[in-house]
Motif scaffolding. Sequence first.
Motif, PDB file in Angstrom:
ATOM      1  N   GLY A 125      21.955 -17.917 -58.493  1.00 26.92           N
ATOM      2  CA  GLY A 125      21.146 -19.088 -58.176  1.00 26.92           C
ATOM      3  C   GLY A 125      21.770 -20.398 -58.613  1.00 26.92           C
ATOM      4  O   GLY A 125      21.246 -21.470 -58.305  1.00 26.92           O
ATOM      5  N   VAL A 126      22.896 -20.331 -59.320  1.00 25.62           N
ATOM      6  CA  VAL A 126      23.571 -21.548 -59.780  1.00 25.62           C
ATOM      7  C   VAL A 126      24.397 -22.125 -58.633  1.00 25.62           C
ATOM      8  O   VAL A 126      25.251 -21.447 -58.069  1.00 25.62           O
ATOM      9  CB  VAL A 126      24.484 -21.253 -60.990  1.00 25.62           C
ATOM     10  N   GLU A 165      32.928 -25.672 -67.792  1.00 26.39           N
ATOM     11  CA  GLU A 165      31.842 -26.379 -67.119  1.00 26.39           C
ATOM     12  C   GLU A 165      30.956 -25.416 -66.338  1.00 26.39           C
ATOM     13  O   GLU A 165      29.724 -25.481 -66.411  1.00 26.39           O
ATOM     14  CB  GLU A 165      32.430 -27.438 -66.177  1.00 26.39           C
ATOM     15  N   ILE A 166      31.582 -24.496 -65.613  1.00 27.16           N
ATOM     16  CA  ILE A 166      30.837 -23.485 -64.857  1.00 27.16           C
ATOM     17  C   ILE A 166      30.144 -22.522 -65.813  1.00 27.16           C
ATOM     18  O   ILE A 166      28.961 -22.195 -65.651  1.00 27.16           O
ATOM     19  CB  ILE A 166      31.776 -22.686 -63.931  1.00 27.16           C
ATOM     20  N   GLY A 167      30.880 -22.071 -66.828  1.00 28.37           N
ATOM     21  CA  GLY A 167      30.325 -21.105 -67.774  1.00 28.37           C
ATOM     22  C   GLY A 167      29.079 -21.615 -68.473  1.00 28.37           C
ATOM     23  O   GLY A 167      28.097 -20.884 -68.625  1.00 28.37           O
ATOM     24  N   GLU A 168      29.096 -22.878 -68.880  1.00 34.87           N
ATOM     25  CA  GLU A 168      27.934 -23.445 -69.563  1.00 34.87           C
ATOM     26  C   GLU A 168      26.746 -23.584 -68.615  1.00 34.87           C
ATOM     27  O   GLU A 168      25.592 -23.368 -69.030  1.00 34.87           O
ATOM     28  CB  GLU A 168      28.305 -24.806 -70.159  1.00 34.87           C
ATOM     29  N   LEU A 183      20.988 -18.381 -67.256  1.00 30.54           N
ATOM     30  CA  LEU A 183      20.678 -17.038 -67.760  1.00 30.54           C
ATOM     31  C   LEU A 183      19.682 -17.106 -68.914  1.00 30.54           C
ATOM     32  O   LEU A 183      18.766 -16.272 -69.012  1.00 30.54           O
ATOM     33  CB  LEU A 183      21.961 -16.335 -68.211  1.00 30.54           C
ATOM     34  N   ARG A 184      19.827 -18.101 -69.779  1.00 25.24           N
ATOM     35  CA  ARG A 184      18.908 -18.237 -70.912  1.00 25.24           C
ATOM     36  C   ARG A 184      17.507 -18.607 -70.458  1.00 25.24           C
ATOM     37  O   ARG A 184      16.533 -18.381 -71.176  1.00 25.24           O
ATOM     38  CB  ARG A 184      19.451 -19.283 -71.881  1.00 25.24           C
ATOM     39  N   GLU A 185      17.408 -19.168 -69.248  1.00 28.22           N
ATOM     40  CA  GLU A 185      16.105 -19.481 -68.665  1.00 28.22           C
ATOM     41  C   GLU A 185      15.556 -18.334 -67.825  1.00 28.22           C
ATOM     42  O   GLU A 185      14.510 -18.456 -67.192  1.00 28.22           O
ATOM     43  CB  GLU A 185      16.210 -20.736 -67.792  1.00 28.22           C
ATOM     44  N   ALA A 198      13.065  -5.413 -63.384  1.00 33.09           N
ATOM     45  CA  ALA A 198      13.626  -4.636 -64.495  1.00 33.09           C
ATOM     46  C   ALA A 198      15.143  -4.518 -64.357  1.00 33.09           C
ATOM     47  O   ALA A 198      15.896  -4.729 -65.321  1.00 33.09           O
ATOM     48  CB  ALA A 198      12.997  -3.248 -64.541  1.00 33.09           C
ATOM     49  N   VAL A 199      15.606  -4.206 -63.155  1.00 32.25           N
ATOM     50  CA  VAL A 199      17.048  -4.073 -62.935  1.00 32.25           C
ATOM     51  C   VAL A 199      17.730  -5.432 -63.028  1.00 32.25           C
ATOM     52  O   VAL A 199      18.788  -5.567 -63.653  1.00 32.25           O
ATOM     53  CB  VAL A 199      17.331  -3.410 -61.569  1.00 32.25           C
ATOM     54  N   GLU A 200      17.110  -6.450 -62.430  1.00 28.92           N
ATOM     55  CA  GLU A 200      17.695  -7.793 -62.480  1.00 28.92           C
ATOM     56  C   GLU A 200      17.820  -8.265 -63.928  1.00 28.92           C
ATOM     57  O   GLU A 200      18.823  -8.880 -64.311  1.00 28.92           O
ATOM     58  CB  GLU A 200      16.814  -8.772 -61.698  1.00 28.92           C
ATOM     59  N   THR A 201      16.807  -7.966 -64.740  1.00 23.61           N
ATOM     60  CA  THR A 201      16.847  -8.352 -66.154  1.00 23.61           C
ATOM     61  C   THR A 201      18.019  -7.709 -66.874  1.00 23.61           C
ATOM     62  O   THR A 201      18.708  -8.353 -67.669  1.00 23.61           O
ATOM     63  CB  THR A 201      15.527  -7.968 -66.851  1.00 23.61           C
ATOM     64  N   GLU A 202      18.269  -6.424 -66.602  1.00 21.09           N
ATOM     65  CA  GLU A 202      19.385  -5.740 -67.243  1.00 21.09           C
ATOM     66  C   GLU A 202      20.723  -6.362 -66.842  1.00 21.09           C
ATOM     67  O   GLU A 202      21.624  -6.501 -67.667  1.00 21.09           O
ATOM     68  CB  GLU A 202      19.376  -4.244 -66.905  1.00 21.09           C
ATOM     69  N   LEU A 203      20.839  -6.741 -65.573  1.00 23.29           N
ATOM     70  CA  LEU A 203      22.074  -7.386 -65.119  1.00 23.29           C
ATOM     71  C   LEU A 203      22.258  -8.733 -65.816  1.00 23.29           C
ATOM     72  O   LEU A 203      23.372  -9.074 -66.252  1.00 23.29           O
ATOM     73  CB  LEU A 203      22.042  -7.587 -63.599  1.00 23.29           C
ATOM     74  N   MET A 204      21.173  -9.490 -65.932  1.00 22.14           N
ATOM     75  CA  MET A 204      21.268 -10.804 -66.577  1.00 22.14           C
ATOM     76  C   MET A 204      21.565 -10.673 -68.063  1.00 22.14           C
ATOM     77  O   MET A 204      22.335 -11.463 -68.616  1.00 22.14           O
ATOM     78  CB  MET A 204      19.978 -11.594 -66.345  1.00 22.14           C
ATOM     79  N   LEU A 205      20.966  -9.697 -68.728  1.00 25.16           N
ATOM     80  CA  LEU A 205      21.219  -9.493 -70.149  1.00 25.16           C
ATOM     81  C   LEU A 205      22.684  -9.129 -70.400  1.00 25.16           C
ATOM     82  O   LEU A 205      23.300  -9.605 -71.358  1.00 25.16           O
ATOM     83  CB  LEU A 205      20.305  -8.405 -70.707  1.00 25.16           C
ATOM     84  N   ALA A 206      23.224  -8.280 -69.524  1.00 22.91           N
ATOM     85  CA  ALA A 206      24.628  -7.913 -69.656  1.00 22.91           C
ATOM     86  C   ALA A 206      25.516  -9.141 -69.449  1.00 22.91           C
ATOM     87  O   ALA A 206      26.498  -9.345 -70.176  1.00 22.91           O
ATOM     88  CB  ALA A 206      24.974  -6.821 -68.643  1.00 22.91           C
TER      89      ALA A 206
END
Length: 366
Positions: free
Chosen positions: A181-182, A164-167, A173-175, A128-136
Amino acid sequence: MGFSCGIVGLPNVGKSTLFNALTATAAAEAANYPFCTIEPNIGRVAVPDERLEVSARLAKSAKIVPTQLEFVDIAGLVRGAARGEGLGNQFLGHIREVDAIAHVLRCFSDGNVVHVEGSVDPIRDAEAVETELMLADLESLERRVLQMTKRARGGDREARSQLEIGESVLAALREGKPARGVVVGREQQKDLAALQLLSAKPILYIANVDEASAASGNAESGRIADYAARRGARSVVISAAIEAELAQLADVDEKGEYLATLGLHEPGLARVIGAGYTLLDLVTFFTVGPKEAHAWTVERGTKASQAAGRIHTDFEKGFIRAETIAYDDFVQYGGEQGAKDAGRMRLEGADYVVQDGDIMHYRFNV
Protein backbone atom coordinates in the motif's frame (compact mmCIF):
# COMPACT_ATOMS: atom_id res chain seq x y z
CA MET A 1 9.13 -18.66 -17.87
CA GLY A 2 10.02 -17.20 -14.47
CA PHE A 3 6.67 -15.93 -13.12
CA SER A 4 5.17 -17.67 -10.10
CA CYS A 5 2.19 -17.41 -7.77
CA GLY A 6 2.41 -18.91 -4.30
CA ILE A 7 -0.82 -20.53 -3.07
CA VAL A 8 -1.14 -19.68 0.62
CA GLY A 9 -3.75 -19.79 3.36
CA LEU A 10 -4.53 -21.31 6.72
CA PRO A 11 -4.53 -25.12 6.98
CA ASN A 12 -7.54 -27.01 5.55
CA VAL A 13 -8.92 -24.24 3.34
CA GLY A 14 -8.48 -26.18 0.08
CA LYS A 15 -5.01 -25.06 -1.05
CA SER A 16 -3.70 -28.47 -2.03
CA THR A 17 -7.00 -29.48 -3.61
CA LEU A 18 -6.83 -26.35 -5.73
CA PHE A 19 -3.19 -26.98 -6.62
CA ASN A 20 -3.94 -30.57 -7.63
CA ALA A 21 -6.71 -29.35 -9.90
CA LEU A 22 -4.54 -26.59 -11.35
CA THR A 23 -1.83 -29.03 -12.34
CA ALA A 24 -4.20 -31.97 -12.95
CA THR A 25 -1.95 -34.12 -10.77
CA ALA A 26 -1.95 -35.51 -7.26
CA ALA A 27 1.49 -34.07 -6.56
CA ALA A 28 0.31 -32.29 -3.42
CA GLU A 29 -1.25 -34.56 -0.84
CA ALA A 30 -4.63 -33.16 0.20
CA ALA A 31 -5.35 -34.38 3.72
CA ASN A 32 -7.59 -33.29 6.56
CA TYR A 33 -4.89 -32.16 8.98
CA PRO A 34 -2.52 -29.18 9.22
CA PHE A 35 0.91 -29.25 7.56
CA CYS A 36 0.15 -32.11 5.16
CA THR A 37 2.20 -30.12 2.64
CA ILE A 38 5.72 -29.80 4.03
CA GLU A 39 7.75 -28.86 0.97
CA PRO A 40 6.31 -26.48 -1.62
CA ASN A 41 5.03 -28.37 -4.65
CA ILE A 42 5.50 -26.63 -7.98
CA GLY A 43 3.34 -26.95 -11.07
CA ARG A 44 3.22 -25.11 -14.35
CA VAL A 45 -0.10 -24.47 -16.03
CA ALA A 46 -0.98 -23.21 -19.50
CA VAL A 47 -2.62 -19.78 -19.72
CA PRO A 48 -5.83 -20.13 -21.78
CA ASP A 49 -5.64 -17.82 -24.82
CA GLU A 50 -7.94 -18.19 -27.80
CA ARG A 51 -5.66 -15.91 -29.84
CA LEU A 52 -2.96 -18.60 -29.90
CA GLU A 53 -5.38 -21.17 -31.32
CA VAL A 54 -6.64 -18.74 -33.98
CA SER A 55 -3.13 -17.66 -34.99
CA ALA A 56 -2.02 -21.29 -35.26
CA ARG A 57 -4.98 -22.13 -37.46
CA LEU A 58 -4.29 -19.23 -39.82
CA ALA A 59 -0.58 -20.11 -40.05
CA LYS A 60 -1.28 -23.84 -40.29
CA SER A 61 1.18 -24.38 -37.43
CA ALA A 62 2.11 -27.99 -36.74
CA LYS A 63 2.53 -27.36 -33.01
CA ILE A 64 1.00 -25.06 -30.41
CA VAL A 65 2.97 -23.96 -27.32
CA PRO A 66 1.00 -21.86 -24.81
CA THR A 67 2.55 -19.49 -22.31
CA GLN A 68 2.62 -20.73 -18.73
CA LEU A 69 2.46 -19.62 -15.12
CA GLU A 70 4.06 -21.41 -12.21
CA PHE A 71 1.99 -22.14 -9.11
CA VAL A 72 3.67 -23.09 -5.83
CA ASP A 73 1.65 -24.92 -3.19
CA ILE A 74 2.91 -23.60 0.15
CA ALA A 75 1.98 -25.32 3.41
CA GLY A 76 -0.63 -23.71 5.65
CA LEU A 77 0.29 -20.77 7.84
CA VAL A 78 -0.94 -20.41 11.40
CA ARG A 79 -1.03 -17.54 13.86
CA GLY A 80 2.47 -16.97 15.21
CA ALA A 81 4.19 -18.05 11.98
CA ALA A 82 6.33 -14.91 12.08
CA ARG A 83 7.62 -16.10 15.47
CA GLY A 84 8.26 -19.59 14.12
CA GLU A 85 4.97 -21.19 15.19
CA GLY A 86 3.99 -24.29 13.21
CA LEU A 87 6.54 -24.40 10.41
CA GLY A 88 6.38 -20.65 10.06
CA ASN A 89 9.91 -19.61 9.19
CA GLN A 90 10.19 -22.23 6.48
CA PHE A 91 6.84 -21.31 4.95
CA LEU A 92 7.53 -17.58 5.03
CA GLY A 93 10.78 -18.27 3.22
CA HIS A 94 8.91 -20.06 0.44
CA ILE A 95 6.53 -17.11 0.06
CA ARG A 96 9.49 -14.75 -0.27
CA GLU A 97 10.57 -16.58 -3.44
CA VAL A 98 7.33 -16.12 -5.45
CA ASP A 99 6.23 -13.11 -7.51
CA ALA A 100 2.64 -12.94 -6.24
CA ILE A 101 0.34 -14.49 -3.66
CA ALA A 102 -2.83 -16.46 -4.37
CA HIS A 103 -4.58 -16.50 -0.98
CA VAL A 104 -7.17 -19.27 -0.66
CA LEU A 105 -9.95 -18.50 1.82
CA ARG A 106 -12.48 -20.99 3.08
CA CYS A 107 -16.02 -19.83 2.33
CA PHE A 108 -17.85 -23.10 2.98
CA SER A 109 -19.02 -25.06 6.03
CA ASP A 110 -18.27 -28.76 6.37
CA GLY A 111 -18.34 -30.58 9.69
CA ASN A 112 -16.04 -33.25 8.25
CA VAL A 113 -13.26 -30.77 7.54
CA VAL A 114 -11.80 -29.15 10.64
CA HIS A 115 -10.97 -25.45 10.65
CA VAL A 116 -7.84 -24.46 12.55
CA GLU A 117 -9.67 -21.42 14.02
CA GLY A 118 -12.80 -23.43 14.90
CA SER A 119 -15.24 -21.55 12.63
CA VAL A 120 -15.62 -20.19 9.10
CA ASP A 121 -14.73 -16.50 8.79
CA PRO A 122 -12.71 -15.68 5.64
CA ILE A 123 -12.10 -12.03 6.59
CA ARG A 124 -10.57 -13.10 9.91
CA ASP A 125 -8.47 -15.68 8.06
CA ALA A 126 -7.32 -13.14 5.46
CA GLU A 127 -6.26 -10.72 8.17
CA ALA A 128 -4.53 -13.48 10.16
CA VAL A 129 -2.26 -14.40 7.25
CA GLU A 130 -1.69 -10.77 6.26
CA THR A 131 -0.70 -9.98 9.86
CA GLU A 132 1.90 -12.75 9.86
CA LEU A 133 3.38 -11.43 6.62
CA MET A 134 3.54 -7.90 8.02
CA LEU A 135 5.08 -9.05 11.30
CA ALA A 136 7.77 -10.93 9.42
CA ASP A 137 8.44 -7.84 7.29
CA LEU A 138 8.52 -5.59 10.36
CA GLU A 139 11.13 -7.73 12.09
CA SER A 140 13.41 -7.97 9.05
CA LEU A 141 12.99 -4.34 7.98
CA GLU A 142 13.79 -2.91 11.42
CA ARG A 143 17.17 -4.64 11.26
CA ARG A 144 17.81 -3.50 7.71
CA VAL A 145 16.88 0.13 8.41
CA LEU A 146 19.45 0.21 11.19
CA GLN A 147 22.10 -1.03 8.77
CA MET A 148 20.99 1.47 6.08
CA THR A 149 21.16 4.33 8.59
CA LYS A 150 24.78 3.52 9.48
CA ARG A 151 25.77 3.30 5.82
CA ALA A 152 23.90 6.50 4.91
CA ARG A 153 25.70 8.41 7.67
CA GLY A 154 28.94 7.19 6.16
CA GLY A 155 28.07 8.85 2.86
CA ASP A 156 26.67 5.84 0.97
CA ARG A 157 24.28 7.33 -1.61
CA GLU A 158 22.61 4.02 -2.42
CA ALA A 159 21.93 3.40 1.25
CA ARG A 160 20.47 6.91 1.56
CA SER A 161 18.01 6.19 -1.27
CA GLN A 162 17.05 2.81 0.19
CA LEU A 163 16.68 4.31 3.66
CA GLU A 164 14.01 6.72 2.44
CA ILE A 165 11.91 3.83 1.13
CA GLY A 166 12.68 1.63 4.13
CA GLU A 167 11.53 4.24 6.63
CA SER A 168 8.30 4.88 4.68
CA VAL A 169 7.46 1.18 4.60
CA LEU A 170 8.44 0.71 8.24
CA ALA A 171 6.05 3.49 9.26
CA ALA A 172 3.23 1.82 7.31
CA LEU A 173 3.91 -1.59 8.86
CA ARG A 174 3.88 -0.12 12.37
CA GLU A 175 0.43 1.27 11.57
CA GLY A 176 -0.74 -2.19 10.51
CA LYS A 177 -0.64 -1.47 6.77
CA PRO A 178 1.00 -3.84 4.25
CA ALA A 179 4.00 -2.71 2.21
CA ARG A 180 2.05 -3.03 -1.06
CA GLY A 181 0.00 0.00 0.00
CA VAL A 182 3.03 2.31 0.12
CA VAL A 183 3.05 4.55 -2.95
CA VAL A 184 6.49 5.11 -4.48
CA GLY A 185 7.70 6.76 -7.65
CA ARG A 186 8.82 4.77 -10.69
CA GLU A 187 12.48 5.49 -9.92
CA GLN A 188 12.04 4.06 -6.39
CA GLN A 189 10.31 0.82 -7.36
CA LYS A 190 13.60 -1.05 -7.70
CA ASP A 191 14.60 0.00 -4.18
CA LEU A 192 11.26 -1.26 -2.85
CA ALA A 193 11.59 -4.56 -4.73
CA ALA A 194 15.12 -4.98 -3.36
CA LEU A 195 13.70 -5.12 0.17
CA GLN A 196 11.96 -8.44 -0.74
CA LEU A 197 9.02 -7.78 1.54
CA LEU A 198 6.29 -10.39 1.86
CA SER A 199 3.45 -7.88 2.27
CA ALA A 200 4.60 -5.97 -0.83
CA LYS A 201 3.67 -8.82 -3.15
CA PRO A 202 0.48 -8.41 -5.22
CA ILE A 203 -2.32 -10.62 -3.92
CA LEU A 204 -5.27 -12.51 -5.40
CA TYR A 205 -7.97 -13.68 -2.99
CA ILE A 206 -9.55 -17.00 -3.96
CA ALA A 207 -12.92 -17.60 -2.29
CA ASN A 208 -13.31 -21.38 -2.07
CA VAL A 209 -17.06 -22.06 -1.89
CA ASP A 210 -19.23 -25.18 -1.77
CA GLU A 211 -20.46 -26.75 -5.01
CA ALA A 212 -23.92 -25.19 -4.77
CA SER A 213 -22.41 -21.70 -4.63
CA ALA A 214 -19.89 -22.12 -7.46
CA ALA A 215 -21.95 -20.26 -10.06
CA SER A 216 -23.08 -17.23 -8.07
CA GLY A 217 -20.97 -17.27 -4.92
CA ASN A 218 -22.33 -16.89 -1.39
CA ALA A 219 -22.41 -14.35 1.41
CA GLU A 220 -18.86 -15.13 2.50
CA SER A 221 -17.39 -14.82 -1.01
CA GLY A 222 -19.27 -11.53 -1.33
CA ARG A 223 -17.49 -10.27 1.79
CA ILE A 224 -14.16 -11.27 0.23
CA ALA A 225 -14.97 -9.40 -2.99
CA ASP A 226 -15.66 -6.23 -0.98
CA TYR A 227 -12.56 -6.77 1.15
CA ALA A 228 -10.36 -7.17 -1.94
CA ALA A 229 -11.88 -4.16 -3.71
CA ARG A 230 -11.19 -1.90 -0.72
CA ARG A 231 -7.53 -2.92 -0.88
CA GLY A 232 -7.11 -2.59 -4.61
CA ALA A 233 -6.71 -6.36 -4.91
CA ARG A 234 -8.51 -8.96 -7.05
CA SER A 235 -10.75 -11.84 -6.03
CA VAL A 236 -12.07 -14.98 -7.71
CA VAL A 237 -14.86 -17.36 -6.66
CA ILE A 238 -14.10 -21.04 -7.14
CA SER A 239 -15.14 -24.43 -5.82
CA ALA A 240 -11.98 -26.47 -5.41
CA ALA A 241 -14.11 -29.61 -5.06
CA ILE A 242 -15.67 -29.03 -8.50
CA GLU A 243 -12.30 -28.26 -10.06
CA ALA A 244 -10.92 -31.50 -8.62
CA GLU A 245 -13.79 -33.39 -10.28
CA LEU A 246 -13.18 -31.61 -13.59
CA ALA A 247 -9.49 -32.49 -13.46
CA GLN A 248 -10.45 -36.17 -13.54
CA LEU A 249 -12.46 -35.80 -16.77
CA ALA A 250 -10.36 -36.22 -19.89
CA ASP A 251 -13.06 -35.56 -22.49
CA VAL A 252 -13.68 -31.88 -23.35
CA ASP A 253 -17.37 -32.43 -24.12
CA GLU A 254 -17.84 -34.29 -20.86
CA LYS A 255 -16.29 -31.39 -18.98
CA GLY A 256 -18.60 -28.96 -20.77
CA GLU A 257 -21.67 -30.99 -19.88
CA TYR A 258 -20.60 -31.23 -16.25
CA LEU A 259 -20.09 -27.46 -16.06
CA ALA A 260 -23.46 -26.83 -17.70
CA THR A 261 -25.27 -28.90 -15.07
CA LEU A 262 -23.74 -26.63 -12.44
CA GLY A 263 -24.64 -23.41 -14.27
CA LEU A 264 -21.01 -22.64 -15.10
CA HIS A 265 -19.67 -21.40 -18.43
CA GLU A 266 -15.98 -22.09 -17.82
CA PRO A 267 -13.80 -23.80 -15.22
CA GLY A 268 -12.97 -21.66 -12.22
CA LEU A 269 -9.33 -22.47 -12.81
CA ALA A 270 -9.40 -20.48 -16.04
CA ARG A 271 -10.40 -17.45 -13.99
CA VAL A 272 -7.68 -18.12 -11.41
CA ILE A 273 -5.00 -18.46 -14.10
CA GLY A 274 -6.23 -15.37 -15.96
CA ALA A 275 -6.42 -13.34 -12.76
CA GLY A 276 -2.91 -14.43 -11.79
CA TYR A 277 -1.65 -13.34 -15.19
CA THR A 278 -3.33 -9.95 -14.78
CA LEU A 279 -2.14 -9.66 -11.18
CA LEU A 280 1.48 -9.92 -12.31
CA ASP A 281 0.78 -7.31 -15.04
CA LEU A 282 1.96 -9.58 -17.83
CA VAL A 283 1.36 -9.40 -21.57
CA THR A 284 1.56 -12.04 -24.27
CA PHE A 285 3.28 -11.84 -27.62
CA PHE A 286 3.37 -14.59 -30.22
CA THR A 287 5.80 -16.13 -32.69
CA VAL A 288 3.81 -17.89 -35.38
CA GLY A 289 4.92 -20.05 -38.31
CA PRO A 290 4.41 -23.40 -40.04
CA LYS A 291 6.43 -25.28 -37.43
CA GLU A 292 4.79 -23.85 -34.33
CA ALA A 293 2.69 -21.11 -32.81
CA HIS A 294 4.26 -20.06 -29.51
CA ALA A 295 2.96 -17.69 -26.83
CA TRP A 296 5.53 -15.83 -24.72
CA THR A 297 5.10 -14.06 -21.39
CA VAL A 298 6.75 -10.74 -20.56
CA GLU A 299 6.06 -7.96 -18.08
CA ARG A 300 4.12 -4.98 -19.39
CA GLY A 301 6.57 -2.34 -20.58
CA THR A 302 9.15 -4.83 -21.88
CA LYS A 303 11.11 -3.62 -24.91
CA ALA A 304 11.41 -5.63 -28.13
CA SER A 305 15.06 -6.54 -27.62
CA GLN A 306 14.38 -7.73 -24.06
CA ALA A 307 11.40 -9.79 -25.25
CA ALA A 308 13.68 -11.38 -27.84
CA GLY A 309 15.86 -12.58 -24.97
CA ARG A 310 12.86 -14.44 -23.58
CA ILE A 311 13.04 -16.67 -26.66
CA HIS A 312 16.84 -17.01 -26.78
CA THR A 313 19.73 -14.95 -25.44
CA ASP A 314 21.26 -14.82 -28.93
CA PHE A 315 18.13 -13.03 -30.19
CA GLU A 316 18.72 -10.23 -27.71
CA LYS A 317 22.47 -10.01 -28.21
CA GLY A 318 22.24 -9.81 -31.99
CA PHE A 319 18.90 -7.99 -32.25
CA ILE A 320 18.40 -6.17 -35.56
CA ARG A 321 14.66 -5.56 -35.76
CA ALA A 322 11.27 -7.08 -35.00
CA GLU A 323 8.78 -7.58 -37.82
CA THR A 324 5.54 -6.92 -35.94
CA ILE A 325 1.86 -7.44 -36.73
CA ALA A 326 -0.96 -6.61 -34.33
CA TYR A 327 -3.14 -9.64 -33.60
CA ASP A 328 -6.30 -7.99 -34.93
CA ASP A 329 -4.56 -7.21 -38.22
CA PHE A 330 -3.18 -10.75 -38.42
CA VAL A 331 -6.71 -12.12 -38.14
CA GLN A 332 -8.41 -9.51 -40.34
CA TYR A 333 -6.04 -10.09 -43.25
CA GLY A 334 -5.86 -13.87 -42.95
CA GLY A 335 -2.34 -14.27 -41.60
CA GLU A 336 1.18 -12.96 -42.13
CA GLN A 337 1.22 -12.60 -45.92
CA GLY A 338 -2.17 -10.91 -46.01
CA ALA A 339 -1.08 -8.44 -43.33
CA LYS A 340 2.14 -7.73 -45.25
CA ASP A 341 0.23 -7.12 -48.47
CA ALA A 342 -2.08 -4.72 -46.64
CA GLY A 343 0.89 -2.79 -45.25
CA ARG A 344 0.09 -3.81 -41.68
CA MET A 345 3.51 -5.24 -40.83
CA ARG A 346 5.75 -2.81 -38.94
CA LEU A 347 9.52 -2.86 -38.52
CA GLU A 348 10.21 -2.10 -34.88
CA GLY A 349 13.54 -1.33 -33.24
CA ALA A 350 15.08 -2.41 -29.93
CA ASP A 351 13.28 0.26 -27.88
CA TYR A 352 9.79 -0.62 -29.10
CA VAL A 353 7.53 -1.57 -26.17
CA VAL A 354 5.85 -4.91 -26.81
CA GLN A 355 2.05 -4.72 -26.84
CA ASP A 356 -0.29 -7.49 -25.75
CA GLY A 357 -1.14 -9.65 -28.76
CA ASP A 358 1.81 -8.62 -30.96
CA ILE A 359 2.86 -11.26 -33.45
CA MET A 360 6.61 -10.87 -33.89
CA HIS A 361 9.31 -12.23 -36.15
CA TYR A 362 12.82 -11.38 -34.98
CA ARG A 363 15.76 -10.59 -37.23
CA PHE A 364 19.11 -11.00 -35.50
CA ASN A 365 22.78 -11.52 -36.24
CA VAL A 366 25.28 -13.18 -33.91
